[in-house]
Design an enzyme around this catalytic site. Structure first.
Site, PDB file in Angstrom:
ATOM      1  N   LYS A  56       0.841  -1.212   0.000  1.00  0.00           N
ATOM      2  CA  LYS A  56       0.000   0.000   0.000  1.00  0.00           C
ATOM      3  C   LYS A  56       0.872   1.257   0.000  1.00  0.00           C
ATOM      4  O   LYS A  56       0.597   2.226  -0.708  1.00  0.00           O
ATOM      5  CB  LYS A  56      -0.958  -0.030   1.209  1.00  0.00           C
ATOM      6  CG  LYS A  56      -2.022  -1.118   1.078  1.00  0.00           C
ATOM      7  CD  LYS A  56      -2.847  -1.352   2.340  1.00  0.00           C
ATOM      8  CE  LYS A  56      -3.734  -2.581   2.154  1.00  0.00           C
ATOM      9  NZ  LYS A  56      -4.535  -2.944   3.329  1.00  0.00           N
ATOM     10  N   GLN A 100      -4.579  -1.873   9.504  1.00  0.00           N
ATOM     11  CA  GLN A 100      -4.470  -3.196   8.890  1.00  0.00           C
ATOM     12  C   GLN A 100      -5.015  -4.268   9.829  1.00  0.00           C
ATOM     13  O   GLN A 100      -4.679  -4.307  11.019  1.00  0.00           O
ATOM     14  CB  GLN A 100      -2.995  -3.482   8.531  1.00  0.00           C
ATOM     15  CG  GLN A 100      -2.779  -4.754   7.739  1.00  0.00           C
ATOM     16  CD  GLN A 100      -3.363  -4.718   6.319  1.00  0.00           C
ATOM     17  OE1 GLN A 100      -3.544  -3.652   5.734  1.00  0.00           O
ATOM     18  NE2 GLN A 100      -3.678  -5.877   5.785  1.00  0.00           N
ATOM     19  N   ASP A 123     -10.888   2.322   3.708  1.00  0.00           N
ATOM     20  CA  ASP A 123     -11.208   0.894   3.546  1.00  0.00           C
ATOM     21  C   ASP A 123     -12.721   0.709   3.368  1.00  0.00           C
ATOM     22  O   ASP A 123     -13.173  -0.352   2.947  1.00  0.00           O
ATOM     23  CB  ASP A 123     -10.800   0.101   4.806  1.00  0.00           C
ATOM     24  CG  ASP A 123      -9.424  -0.531   4.680  1.00  0.00           C
ATOM     25  OD1 ASP A 123      -9.081  -1.012   3.585  1.00  0.00           O
ATOM     26  OD2 ASP A 123      -8.702  -0.559   5.695  1.00  0.00           O
TER      27      ASP A 123
HETATM   28  N1  GUN Z   1      -6.581  -7.247   6.094  1.00  0.00           N
HETATM   29  C1  GUN Z   1      -6.843  -8.021   5.008  1.00  0.00           C
HETATM   30  N2  GUN Z   1      -7.406  -7.286   4.027  1.00  0.00           N
HETATM   31  C2  GUN Z   1      -7.501  -6.014   4.509  1.00  0.00           C
HETATM   32  C3  GUN Z   1      -7.982  -4.800   3.948  1.00  0.00           C
HETATM   33  O1  GUN Z   1      -8.479  -4.712   2.821  1.00  0.00           O
HETATM   34  N3  GUN Z   1      -7.888  -3.704   4.760  1.00  0.00           N
HETATM   35  C4  GUN Z   1      -7.381  -3.758   6.017  1.00  0.00           C
HETATM   36  N4  GUN Z   1      -7.353  -2.638   6.734  1.00  0.00           N
HETATM   37  N5  GUN Z   1      -6.922  -4.877   6.563  1.00  0.00           N
HETATM   38  C5  GUN Z   1      -6.979  -6.002   5.795  1.00  0.00           C
END
Ligand code: GUN
Length: 294
Positions: A56, A100, A123
Site C-alpha cells: 500500500k 491493517q 477501507d
Molecule cells: N486485512 C486483510 N485485508 C484487509 C484490507 O483490505 N484492509 C485492512 N485494513 N486490513 C486487511
C-alpha cells in the site's frame, strides 16, 4: 497452465488506474499545493500484514501521494490505539486512514474500525460507509468489493441480469459485495456461507462466481459451470519447501477451474492489486471532498 486471454489481470488494471491517479495528482498538486495523504496503522509483526501494508505504501509512492506508516508493537493497548486514531482523525493534513487487520486478540477490530472518521475511512469499513452503500450518494465504498466491480467492468463482463453467486458473507467482502452487485449492478445474487447446504449445487448456477471463504482450493472444476467468470478473493499462506517458506493459495483450485472458466482472477495478481487501487481512489475522493469543504 491456463490461457492468458482468460485472465482477469488485476495487476494490469490496477497499474492503469494508478497511472490515471498519478496524472490527476500532478494537476491537483499544482492547483492546491498539496497532495492526498494516506496514513496506515500496522500493529504487531504478522508477516503477511507487513507485506500488504508495504504494498500500500509502495502504491502511494507510485501515484505521488504522501503517506505515514505507524507501526505499533502487538502489546499496544486498545485505548492507546484508539487515542492514536483520534489523533489522525484530527490531523488536518491526513485524508485517509487504514488500520491493517487482523489485530491482536486483546483489541476489538470492530471498535477500532468504528473509531475511524467515516470521511477518512478509505477501507470503507465503518457502519456509516457500509450503510451508505445503498444510498443514492454513497460515501467511501468498501475497497475490495469496489475493486472487484471495477475489474469486471474494465473487462466488460455483463453484470446486469447475470446470476452472481457470492461464497462468503463477511462484513468486509461478502456482505457488501452481494449488496453492491444486487443494488447498484442489477445482478441476481445468491449468498452462500459456512452453513450453506450443498454448496456445489449453488456455485454451479453462477454466471459470476465470487469466492471469499478463506478456505484454500475450496472451489474445484466440478463446482462451476462452463464459461463462468470466477473471482477469487482468498489468499492464504501455505507452508512450502521454497525460498520464502510458503506459497500463496486462493479459494479456487486455479489449474482445473481455469480450464472451464471464461475468465478468472489469478492469486496473487487478481483481487489484491485492485483492493489497493480502490484504496488510492478512495483516498483521492476523501481529499477532494475535504478540499471542497474548506
Ligand atoms: N486485512 C486483510 N485485508 C484487509 C484490507 O483490505 N484492509 C485492512 N485494513 N486490513 C486487511
Amino acid at each position: 497452465m491456463s490461457d492468458s486471454s482468460k485472465i482477469l489481470d488485476g495487476r494490469k488494471v490496477a497499474n492503469e488506474i494508478k497511472d490515471e491517479i498519478a496524472t490527476e495528482v500532478e494537476q491537483l498538486k499544482s492547483r492546491n499545493g498539496k497532495v492526498p495523504h494516506l496514513a496506515a496503522i500496522l500493529v504487531g509483526d504478522d508477516g503477511a500484514s507487513h507485506t500488504y501494508v508495504n504494498n500500500k505504501i509502495k502504491a502511494c509512492k507510485r501515484v505521488g501521494f504522501e503517506y505515514t506508516l505507524l507501526n505499533f508493537p502487538g502489546t499496544i493497548s486498545e485505548s492507546k490505539l484508539m487515542t492514536e486514531i483520534d489523533r489522525i482523525n484530527n490531523d488536518e493534513d491526513i485524508d485517509g486512514l487504514i488500520v491493517q487487520l487482523p489485530l491482536p486478540d486483546h483489541i476489538s477490530a470492530a471498535k477500532v474500525t468504528e473509531k475511524i472518521l467515516p470521511e477518512k475511512d478509505v477501507d470503507g469499513f465503518t457502519n456509516q460507509n457500509y450503510g451508505r452503500i445503498t444510498s443514492k450518494n454513497p460515501g467511501l465504498m468498501p475497497a475490495t468489493p469496489y475493486g472487484m466491480v471495477e475489474l469486471l467492468k474494465r473487462y466488460k463482463v455483463e453484470i446486469k441480469g447475470a446470476h452472481c453467486v457470492m461464497v462468503g458473507n463477511s462484513r468486509t467482502v461478502g456482505a457488501p459485495m452481494s449488496t453492491i452487485m444486487a443494488y447498484h449492478e442489477f445482478a441476481t445474487v445468491t449468498v452462500c456461507h459456512i452453513h450453506t447446504k450443498d454448496l456445489a449445487n449453488h456455485t454451479k448456477q453462477a454466471d459470476i462466481l465470487i469466492v471469499a471463504a478463506g478456505k484454500p482450493e475450496l472451489i474445484t472444476a466440478d463446482m462451476i459451470k462452463d464459461g463462468a467468470v470466477v473471482v477469487d478473493v482468498g489468499i492464504t499462506r501455505i507452508d512450502a519447501d521454497n525460498e520464502k517458506g510458503y506459497e500463496l493459495k486462493g479459494d479456487v483450485k486455479f489449474d482445473e477451474v481455469s480450464q472451464k472458466a471464461k475468465l478468472i482472477t489469478p492469486v496473487p495478481g487478481g483481487v489484491g492489486p485492485m483492493t489497493i487501487a480502490s484504496l488510492l481512489l478512495n483516498t483521492l475522493k476523501a481529499y477532494k471532498n475535504r478540499i471542497a469543504a474548506i
